[in-house]
Design a protein around this motif. Structure first.
Motif, PDB file in Angstrom:
ATOM      1  N   THR A   1       3.782  10.147  -8.217  1.00 27.76           N
ATOM      2  CA  THR A   1       2.330   9.998  -8.206  1.00 27.76           C
ATOM      3  C   THR A   1       1.827  10.323  -6.812  1.00 27.76           C
ATOM      4  O   THR A   1       2.497  10.041  -5.816  1.00 27.76           O
ATOM      5  CB  THR A   1       1.884   8.567  -8.551  1.00 27.76           C
ATOM      6  N   GLY A   2       0.652  10.922  -6.741  1.00 23.75           N
ATOM      7  CA  GLY A   2       0.036  11.176  -5.436  1.00 23.75           C
ATOM      8  C   GLY A   2      -0.830  12.420  -5.451  1.00 23.75           C
ATOM      9  O   GLY A   2      -0.386  13.484  -5.890  1.00 23.75           O
TER      10      GLY A   2
ATOM     11  N   GLU B   1      -1.744  13.934  -2.874  1.00 17.82           N
ATOM     12  CA  GLU B   1      -1.351  14.797  -1.748  1.00 17.82           C
ATOM     13  C   GLU B   1      -0.179  15.707  -2.094  1.00 17.82           C
ATOM     14  O   GLU B   1       0.214  16.544  -1.289  1.00 17.82           O
ATOM     15  CB  GLU B   1      -0.991  13.921  -0.524  1.00 17.82           C
TER      16      GLU B   1
ATOM     17  N   ASP C   1      -3.566  10.611  -8.780  1.00 21.52           N
ATOM     18  CA  ASP C   1      -3.950   9.225  -8.512  1.00 21.52           C
ATOM     19  C   ASP C   1      -5.239   8.826  -9.235  1.00 21.52           C
ATOM     20  O   ASP C   1      -6.252   8.517  -8.608  1.00 21.52           O
ATOM     21  CB  ASP C   1      -4.137   9.032  -7.000  1.00 21.52           C
TER      22      ASP C   1
ATOM     23  N   GLY D   1       2.273   4.771  -5.228  1.00 21.63           N
ATOM     24  CA  GLY D   1       1.199   4.080  -5.941  1.00 21.63           C
ATOM     25  C   GLY D   1       1.490   2.646  -6.337  1.00 21.63           C
ATOM     26  O   GLY D   1       0.852   2.115  -7.244  1.00 21.63           O
TER      27      GLY D   1
ATOM     28  N   ASP E   1      -3.629   3.106  -5.559  1.00 21.21           N
ATOM     29  CA  ASP E   1      -2.367   2.644  -6.138  1.00 21.21           C
ATOM     30  C   ASP E   1      -2.579   2.162  -7.573  1.00 21.21           C
ATOM     31  O   ASP E   1      -2.720   0.979  -7.852  1.00 21.21           O
ATOM     32  CB  ASP E   1      -1.756   1.548  -5.268  1.00 21.21           C
TER      33      ASP E   1
HETATM   34 MG    MG Z   1       0.390   7.490  -3.233  1.00 24.41          MG
END
Ligand code: MG
Ligand code: AMP
Length: 418
Positions: free
Chosen positions: A194-195, A197, A237, A261, A268
């Motif tokens: 997850t993310g 970025e 996210d 997260g 998160d």
């Molecule tokens: Mg993250």
């Protein structure tokens, strides 16, 4: 165990110790008992679902252990001359019967002919055209003979259910003419990163972006276990995306592993979705790296929400996901073995969490010695490559000094080779 120290947030009274976390995980991760039939080629690394018995004697007949001459032990006195009456080669038995005063040329693995009960090495005879002269006597019956069933006897138990099938087991099963076995179904493991970025490895980085390394690390770690790994890619996210991915994984998998997260920041969502639609086991671990870690359930699957930092991913996998995978797959989730080594430099930490610092374990003339391997940040993945062991610094300690004996967990204990 020390009391929570006021003003020192490393001592979190709600954080679980590694031992507590491990016990809680092993308590709920039951072995998947469904089985399937596989061929020998597919059986490597799998777990037997049922016991296996030997079907036949191996070797199926008495055979020679050497190249030499099959004879009657009663004839074996030094200087005796024996008539050479035939040849028994591997796959080409001689079907006569050896009489007193006779011998048969025999090769390794060839069936010992009727009448013969010993084999003399070819180096211990003088060979003529149609006879041999023994240079040595006093052979006991059975000399240089592999008896019928002396490896495995027909009907004897070979393996219990739960046995891991490695190269030796594959060979034994093959020698028995067993072409397939019943093994436990592989646990299905869904994993995703997850993310916002995260960018895949084949894309250039934009501002604020990093490559998604965790998912590749996880796939590589999972390759050492008898599991079906299901890569769900990168999940953004948002609560919706995380919820969608977890819902799918909760239907398809036995175990879900996510990274990132799981802190309490605005982005998160893993913890939030788990709280809303799944069951949360625990959040905080008194270990470093790896404090924010979620364990629980989503749908029909066990759930591990690993931290986002790459070193924390590997470390929590090694210490907590590994025993879960082993137990799901029907293996003993035995504790990894640590050893003691002399520390070559000072290492620092804050009391409150058990530290797993990345170290380089070596031997010198005094035995095991260990030093730090590179940067100790939980983002400094490069140090994992430079290291070969964790230096385990106890929860309440403030570090260790050069010359101290420290506990070391070699990587080979927790990162099996593929
Ligand atoms: Mg993250
Ligand atoms: P998070 O737990 O999501 O706040 O992430 C903690 C740190 O790990 C951040 O610096 C993230 O950018 C980094 N991180 C999270 N996921 C990954 C990933 N898949 N690969 C590499 N780094 C990551």
């Amino acid at each position: 165990m020390p009391e929570a120290a006021p003003g020192c947030d490393e001592f979190d009274p709600n954080a679980k110790t590694l031992e507590q976390a491990r016990a809680a995980i092993l308590e709920v991760c039951r072995t998947i008992t469904q089985s399937e039939q596989v061929t020998l080629e597919e059986a490597l690394g799998r777990t037997l679902a049922q016991p296996v018995h030997a079907r036949i004697d191996v070797p199926p007949a008495a055979v020679s252990a050497m190249d030499g001459y099959a004879l009657r032990a009663a004839d074996a006195t030094q200087g005796t001359r024996l008539a050479l009456v035939g040849t028994s080669a591997a796959g080409h038995p001689w079907d006569g019967e050896v009489q007193p005063g006779q011998c048969v040329r025999i090769l390794t693995g060839a069936v010992v002919p009727a009448g013969a009960d010993a084999v003399i090495m070819q180096e211990q005879v003088e060979r003529g055209d149609d006879a041999i002269t023994l240079q040595k006597g006093g052979l006991a019956p059975g000399h240089n003979i592999r008896g019928t069933g002396d490896d495995t006897a027909a009907g004897s138990p070979l393996y219990a259910a739960g046995q891991r099938i490695g190269a030796a087991e594959i060979g034994v099963l093959a020698s028995q003419g067993i072409a397939g076995v019943s093994v436990l179904r592989r646990p299905r493991v869904a994993f995703f990163s997850t993310g916002d970025e995260l960018v895949s490895v084949d894309q250039p980085l934009g501002p604020g972006q990093i490559h998604d390394s965790n998912r590749h690390t996880l796939r590589a770690l999972l390759a050492a276990y008898p599991v079906d790994a299901m890569d769900y890619g990168v999940v953004r996210d948002t609560e919706e995306e995380v919820s969608r991915a977890l819902t799918r994984a909760g239907e398809e998998a036995d175990l879900i592993i996510t990274t990132g997260g799981v802190s309490v920041g605005d982005a998160d969502h893993v913890t939030r979705v788990l709280q809303a639609s799944g069951q949360v086991g625990f959040w905080k671990l008194a270990m470093k790296p790896g404090r924010p870690l979620a364990f629980g359930h989503f749908g029909q699957a066990h759930f591990f929400g690993l931290p986002g930092n790459p070193v924390a991913v590997m470390t929590t996998f090694a210490l907590l996901v590994r025993p879960a995978l082993l137990q799901l797959a029907g293996r003993d989730a035995t504790e990894p073995q640590t050893l003691n080594a002399r520390l070559l430099e000072d290492l620092y930490k804050t009391p409150g969490r058990t530290d797993f610092q990345r170290g380089l374990l070596e031997t010198d003339d005094r035995g095991w010695v260990v030093r730090a391997a590179g940067g100790q940040g939980s983002h400094q993945l490069r140090a994992m490559s430079d290291a070969n062991a964790y230096v385990v610094l106890p929860r309440e300690s403030a570090g260790a000094r050069a010359g101290d004996w420290v506990e070391v967990l070699p990587f080979r204990e927790v990162f099996p080779e593929v």
